[in-house]
Design an enzyme around this catalytic site. Structure first.
Site, PDB file in Angstrom:
ATOM      1  CG  HIS A 171      -0.769   7.109  -0.898  1.00  0.00           C
ATOM      2  ND1 HIS A 171      -2.005   7.248  -1.495  1.00  0.00           N
ATOM      3  CD2 HIS A 171      -0.987   6.429   0.260  1.00  0.00           C
ATOM      4  CE1 HIS A 171      -2.932   6.694  -0.721  1.00  0.00           C
ATOM      5  NE2 HIS A 171      -2.336   6.186   0.348  1.00  0.00           N
ATOM      6  CG  HIS A 196      -1.814   1.191   1.331  1.00  0.00           C
ATOM      7  ND1 HIS A 196      -3.151   1.076   1.614  1.00  0.00           N
ATOM      8  CD2 HIS A 196      -1.615   2.520   1.165  1.00  0.00           C
ATOM      9  CE1 HIS A 196      -3.713   2.270   1.629  1.00  0.00           C
ATOM     10  NE2 HIS A 196      -2.795   3.170   1.363  1.00  0.00           N
ATOM     11  CG  ASP A 207      -1.515   4.751   4.106  1.00  0.00           C
ATOM     12  OD1 ASP A 207      -1.572   5.212   2.950  1.00  0.00           O
ATOM     13  OD2 ASP A 207      -2.335   5.050   4.998  1.00  0.00           O
ATOM     14  CE  LYS A 263      -7.900   2.120  -0.614  1.00  0.00           C
ATOM     15  NZ  LYS A 263      -6.654   2.313   0.093  1.00  0.00           N
ATOM     16  CG  HIS A 280      -9.763   4.313   3.578  1.00  0.00           C
ATOM     17  ND1 HIS A 280      -8.558   4.975   3.684  1.00  0.00           N
ATOM     18  CD2 HIS A 280     -10.506   4.727   4.633  1.00  0.00           C
ATOM     19  CE1 HIS A 280      -8.577   5.769   4.748  1.00  0.00           C
ATOM     20  NE2 HIS A 280      -9.747   5.644   5.337  1.00  0.00           N
ATOM     21  CG  HIS A 308      -4.864   1.947   5.940  1.00  0.00           C
ATOM     22  ND1 HIS A 308      -6.211   1.896   6.147  1.00  0.00           N
ATOM     23  CD2 HIS A 308      -4.690   2.714   4.834  1.00  0.00           C
ATOM     24  CE1 HIS A 308      -6.822   2.595   5.216  1.00  0.00           C
ATOM     25  NE2 HIS A 308      -5.918   3.100   4.405  1.00  0.00           N
TER      26      HIS A 308
HETATM   27  C1  NCD Z   1      -3.531   8.980   2.231  1.00  0.00           C
HETATM   28  C2  NCD Z   1      -3.118  10.054   1.217  1.00  0.00           C
HETATM   29  O1  NCD Z   1      -2.564  11.082   1.624  1.00  0.00           O
HETATM   30  O2  NCD Z   1      -3.321   9.850   0.017  1.00  0.00           O
HETATM   31  N1  NCD Z   1      -3.492   9.557   3.539  1.00  0.00           N
HETATM   32  C3  NCD Z   1      -3.352   8.894   4.699  1.00  0.00           C
HETATM   33  O3  NCD Z   1      -3.438   9.526   5.752  1.00  0.00           O
HETATM   34  N2  NCD Z   1      -3.122   7.613   4.740  1.00  0.00           N
HETATM   35  C4  NCD Z   1      -4.859   8.416   1.882  1.00  0.00           C
HETATM   36  C5  NCD Z   1      -5.197   7.159   2.631  1.00  0.00           C
HETATM   37  O4  NCD Z   1      -4.617   6.091   2.383  1.00  0.00           O
HETATM   38  O5  NCD Z   1      -6.071   7.207   3.501  1.00  0.00           O
HETATM   39 ZN    ZN Z   2      -3.188   5.104   1.809  1.00  0.00          ZN
END
Ligand code: NCD
Ligand code: ZN
Length: 345
Positions: free
Chosen positions: A15, A13, A247, A99, A136, A174
């Site tokens: 970003h 996971h 995450d 997702k 999520h 998560h």
């Molecule tokens: C994530 C993001 O910034 O894209 N933020 C987070 O707090 N984890 C989005 C997510 O996975 O909830």
């Molecule tokens: Zn995330």
């Protein structure tokens, strides 16, 4: 133990964002991870197979030539998602998972799902072809306390969904609560969960005690200590249903340090060091490889990476930059709040 060798880890996971931020953060993930499930919550989101192909090309174009890294793409589920497009993106090997963001649950989730009934044809198609759904797991009802939103989601959304589409393989992303851990442990083979690095290391005090600390704010928000302990137990237990999804979610400092700061913690740089610390504290270094390198591939039906990495325990604490500088601006690195001695050799 002062040294441990494990198969090269994957991040289930992650970003990576886009543009200058992507260029700034990708090298850190690609250095320590062979593959990662790439979150689709860009603006606009990665909704179709064509969007995913274009995003994958941008990631590969930003990848430093000397690093070996495979992005595993996901599609952002909307109420307009076409089941046939999802199935063909999966069949071609382009896309690994879909997702589900409940609309409004987190960063860039406004195009997410309001009414699960509207996406049933997609979910049924995914169940049929064995394609996992990453969720999520938080409700967005304003009447529900933010610290209860995961537990309420499990009872009111996830459990009914699993009863309705039992063949659907679901990754509960998560998990942050003992309820999440218990629910996964009590479920059948079609449910697994990712756990982040930071939720193993901080509880909600890190965000709120001694002044408000925006760099510890993420979603789902860190809960009280008993939940952190339940997560640590699950992650270090050797149970194959739990594996790493960092995450890691970079936002530039001005968007974190303001009156309405973004949710997200940037942990790509120091995740493996922090995890070795956690597993050592729990007396479970022998389960580290399961969590970082074996359980995730088993769940996604992929081979374990052949390359190995060694983590070494140094006499003196190891250090990272406090922040990195991307073309979009500075991004603060997760501070685990205690000395960490482990380092990727
Ligand atoms: C994530 C993001 O910034 O894209 N933020 C987070 O707090 N984890 C989005 C997510 O996975 O909830
Ligand atoms: Zn995330």
């Amino acid at each position: 133990m002062t040294e441990i060798t494990i198969p090269r880890p994957d991040d289930w996971h992650l970003h990576l964002r886009d543009g200058a931020m992507l260029e700034g953060v990708l090298p850190y993930s690609a250095r320590d991870f062979a593959r990662a499930i790439i979150m689709p919550n860009l603006v606009p989101p990665v909704v179709t197979g064509a969007d995913a192909a274009a995003y994958r090309d941008r990631i590969l174009a930003a990848l430093p030539k000397d690093l070996d890294f495979t992005p595993l793409m996901t599609l952002y589920l909307t109420e307009g998602t076409d089941p046939a497009d999802v199935a063909s993106a999966h069949a071609s090997g382009l896309v690994t998972a879909v997702k589900l963001y409940p609309a409004g649950a987190t960063t860039n989730s406004h195009s997410g799902v309001r009414d699960l009934g509207k996406v049933m044809p997609v979910l049924e198609k995914m169940a049929e072809i064995g394609m996992p759904l990453c969720i999520h797991g938080e409700v967005t009802d304003p009447a529900v306390d933010i610290f209860d939103r995961e537990a309420v989601f499990i009872d009111t959304v996830l459990d009914p969904l699993r009863a309705r589409v039992p063949e659907l393989r679901i990754t509960l992303e998560h998990v942050t609560t003992s309820q999440g851990v218990d629910y996964v442990m009590g479920a059948d083979a079609n449910l697994a969960a990712t756990i982040t690095t930071h939720h193993l290391m901080i509880n909600r005090n890190a965000i709120l005690v001694g002044g408000i600390k925006p760099h510890y704010y993420c979603l789902p928000v860190a809960k009280r200590e008993s939940h952190r302990l339940a997560l640590r137990k699950a992650a270090t237990s050797g149970d194959k249903r739990f594996f790493l999804g960092t995450d890691s979610a970079p936002h530039v400092d001005p968007l974190k340090e303001c009156a309405c700061g973004c949710a997200g913690i940037f942990t790509a740089i120091n995740t493996l060091s922090c995890l070795a610390h956690v597993f050592e504290e729990e007396g479970a270094l022998d389960h580290l490889a399961g969590f970082t390198s074996r359980n995730g591939p088993a769940w996604y039906g992929l081979p374990v990476n052949e390359a190995m990495v060694t983590l070494v325990r140094r006499e003196t604490p190891v250090h990272w930059p406090e922040r990195i500088f991307t073309g979009d601006g500075p991004v603060t690195v997760f501070d685990p709040l205690l000395p960490i001695h482990w380092e990727v050799a």
